[in-house]
Scaffold this motif. Structure first.
Motif, PDB file in Angstrom:
ATOM      1  N   LEU A   1       0.822  -1.207   0.000  1.00  0.00           N
ATOM      2  CA  LEU A   1       0.000   0.000   0.000  1.00  0.00           C
ATOM      3  C   LEU A   1       0.857   1.260   0.000  1.00  0.00           C
ATOM      4  O   LEU A   1       0.504   2.267  -0.620  1.00  0.00           O
ATOM      5  N   GLY A   2       2.000   1.216   0.682  1.00  0.00           N
ATOM      6  CA  GLY A   2       2.898   2.360   0.656  1.00  0.00           C
ATOM      7  C   GLY A   2       3.462   2.615  -0.725  1.00  0.00           C
ATOM      8  O   GLY A   2       3.568   3.765  -1.169  1.00  0.00           O
ATOM      9  N   LEU A   3       3.807   1.547  -1.448  1.00  0.00           N
ATOM     10  CA  LEU A   3       4.301   1.698  -2.819  1.00  0.00           C
ATOM     11  C   LEU A   3       3.208   2.235  -3.735  1.00  0.00           C
ATOM     12  O   LEU A   3       3.476   3.054  -4.631  1.00  0.00           O
ATOM     13  N   ALA A   4       1.978   1.798  -3.521  1.00  0.00           N
ATOM     14  CA  ALA A   4       0.865   2.320  -4.314  1.00  0.00           C
ATOM     15  C   ALA A   4       0.669   3.813  -4.046  1.00  0.00           C
ATOM     16  O   ALA A   4       0.452   4.611  -4.969  1.00  0.00           O
ATOM     17  N   ALA A   5       0.753   4.208  -2.777  1.00  0.00           N
ATOM     18  CA  ALA A   5       0.600   5.620  -2.431  1.00  0.00           C
ATOM     19  C   ALA A   5       1.693   6.473  -3.059  1.00  0.00           C
ATOM     20  O   ALA A   5       1.475   7.640  -3.393  1.00  0.00           O
ATOM     21  N   ALA A   6       2.867   5.881  -3.239  1.00  0.00           N
ATOM     22  CA  ALA A   6       3.991   6.606  -3.839  1.00  0.00           C
ATOM     23  C   ALA A   6       3.952   6.584  -5.358  1.00  0.00           C
ATOM     24  O   ALA A   6       4.830   7.164  -6.002  1.00  0.00           O
ATOM     25  N   GLY A   7       2.966   5.918  -5.945  1.00  0.00           N
ATOM     26  CA  GLY A   7       2.866   5.841  -7.390  1.00  0.00           C
ATOM     27  C   GLY A   7       3.769   4.805  -8.012  1.00  0.00           C
ATOM     28  O   GLY A   7       3.974   4.806  -9.233  1.00  0.00           O
ATOM     29  N   ARG A   8       4.277   3.880  -7.198  1.00  0.00           N
ATOM     30  CA  ARG A   8       5.199   2.854  -7.691  1.00  0.00           C
ATOM     31  C   ARG A   8       4.520   1.524  -7.984  1.00  0.00           C
ATOM     32  O   ARG A   8       5.152   0.605  -8.496  1.00  0.00           O
ATOM     33  N   PHE A   9       3.254   1.400  -7.636  1.00  0.00           N
ATOM     34  CA  PHE A   9       2.559   0.120  -7.781  1.00  0.00           C
ATOM     35  C   PHE A   9       1.096   0.413  -8.075  1.00  0.00           C
ATOM     36  O   PHE A   9       0.509   1.318  -7.470  1.00  0.00           O
ATOM     37  N   PRO A  10       0.454  -0.331  -8.978  1.00  0.00           N
ATOM     38  CA  PRO A  10      -0.950  -0.057  -9.319  1.00  0.00           C
ATOM     39  C   PRO A  10      -1.890  -0.380  -8.150  1.00  0.00           C
ATOM     40  O   PRO A  10      -1.828  -1.471  -7.576  1.00  0.00           O
ATOM     41  N   TRP A  11      -2.775   0.547  -7.842  1.00  0.00           N
ATOM     42  CA  TRP A  11      -3.752   0.296  -6.784  1.00  0.00           C
ATOM     43  C   TRP A  11      -4.597  -0.937  -7.082  1.00  0.00           C
ATOM     44  O   TRP A  11      -4.958  -1.686  -6.167  1.00  0.00           O
ATOM     45  N   LYS A  12      -4.890  -1.157  -8.353  1.00  0.00           N
ATOM     46  CA  LYS A  12      -5.772  -2.277  -8.719  1.00  0.00           C
ATOM     47  C   LYS A  12      -5.160  -3.635  -8.390  1.00  0.00           C
ATOM     48  O   LYS A  12      -5.886  -4.630  -8.277  1.00  0.00           O
ATOM     49  N   ASP A  13      -3.859  -3.689  -8.234  1.00  0.00           N
ATOM     50  CA  ASP A  13      -3.192  -4.965  -7.958  1.00  0.00           C
ATOM     51  C   ASP A  13      -2.939  -5.191  -6.469  1.00  0.00           C
ATOM     52  O   ASP A  13      -2.398  -6.236  -6.086  1.00  0.00           O
ATOM     53  N   THR A  14      -3.306  -4.228  -5.632  1.00  0.00           N
ATOM     54  CA  THR A  14      -2.956  -4.340  -4.215  1.00  0.00           C
ATOM     55  C   THR A  14      -3.702  -5.475  -3.511  1.00  0.00           C
ATOM     56  O   THR A  14      -3.119  -6.177  -2.679  1.00  0.00           O
ATOM     57  N   ILE A  15      -4.977  -5.666  -3.841  1.00  0.00           N
ATOM     58  CA  ILE A  15      -5.765  -6.692  -3.134  1.00  0.00           C
ATOM     59  C   ILE A  15      -5.179  -8.081  -3.357  1.00  0.00           C
ATOM     60  O   ILE A  15      -5.026  -8.862  -2.412  1.00  0.00           O
TER      61      ILE A  15
END
Length: 268
Positions: free
Chosen positions: A100-114
């Motif tokens: 989630l931290g990587l997603a917040a930083a724009g390094r990882f897609p939010w859609k793939d977090t779950i």
């Protein structure tokens, strides 16, 4: 005028070139890598805490256990191993807060977090389940004692190794998870990162454990906390929410802050 044919020249890629980039690992393989890495982290770290941290004394009276330092190193070493073994496949998160931290930083897609988070929780739960399986064949009463002692779960108050209250646990989880995510974002940056990122991340996790084990047994990873609470009894489950919510809070704060401070235009 020459009548020789004009030699073929290699095509130059243009903005209109729609050739797809080389395919990366399939999503299922990435999820398997995340589960494997989280399994290694939890099995190695919690296994060290339960099997080896306090192993009694030898014939000369010296301790045979590895203590807090050994457990801290176990967590750090598992991250180093997992980062180099499976990091190239999935990115080597092994931690819902990191994802989630990587997603917040724009390094990882939010859609793939779950999907990543589910894989991490499953990997951690398998690890502690196998520790229980080993414990079934241990000395008489070992598994009962491990579970009655909380099964290395995170806790505060009477369940903190140093009797720190809930405020200390909340502060520690936000602060240390934030630091961890900031280090990860720094050493894995596309242009400012280092090939030694896995080693740096593992040593940072070791340092975090050295400082915070006495506070709340160190979470900074909800998958690790869930995995141990499953076998740690009612009190561990009742306090689990702290070690899910506040590592995520720390990771999100760090991710958004890093994006604003270090990945903006002024930072290049």
């Amino acid at each position: 005028m020459s009548t020789d044919p004009i030699p073929d020249t290699p095509a130059t890629p243009t903005a209109l070139d729609h050739t797809p980039p080389p395919a990366g690992p399939a999503t299922s393989i990435k999820l398997l890598a995340e589960a494997a890495g989280t399994f290694l982290l939890v099995f190695g770290g919690i296994g060290a805490a339960l099997f080896a941290s306090d192993f009694g004394v030898g014939s000369n009276g010296s301790s045979l256990g590895i203590g807090f330092v050994g457990v801290a190193l176990a967590f750090g070493l598992t991250v180093v191993a997992g980062a180099y073994a499976w990091g190239p496949i999935s990115g080597g998160h092994f931690n819902p807060a990191v994802t989630l931290g990587l997603a917040a930083a724009g390094r990882f897609p939010w859609k793939d977090t779950i999907g990543y988070i589910v894989a991490q929780v499953v990997g951690g739960a398998i690890a502690t389940s196998l520790i229980v399986l080993i414990g079934l064949f241990g000395p008489n009463g070992w598994l009962t004692a491990a579970q009655s002692g909380g099964f290395a779960s995170n806790g505060f108050g009477d369940h903190s190794p140093g009797n720190f209250g809930i405020g200390g646990a909340i502060t520690a989880e936000i602060l240390f998870t934030g630091i961890f995510v900031l280090v990860i974002l720094g050493v894995t940056h596309a242009t400012r990162g280092t090939t030694l990122a896995g080693l740096v991340i593992g040593l940072t996790l070791t340092l975090i454990h050295l400082v915070s084990i006495p506070i709340d047994n160190t979470s900074v990873n909800p998958a690790r906390s869930i995995a141990t609470a499953l076998y740690g009894g009612g009190d561990a489950l009742a306090q689990l929410w702290v070690f899910i919510v506040f590592p995520i809070v720390g990771a999100l704060l760090a991710g958004f802050a890093h994006r604003a401070l270090f990945d903006g235009k002024s930072a290049g």
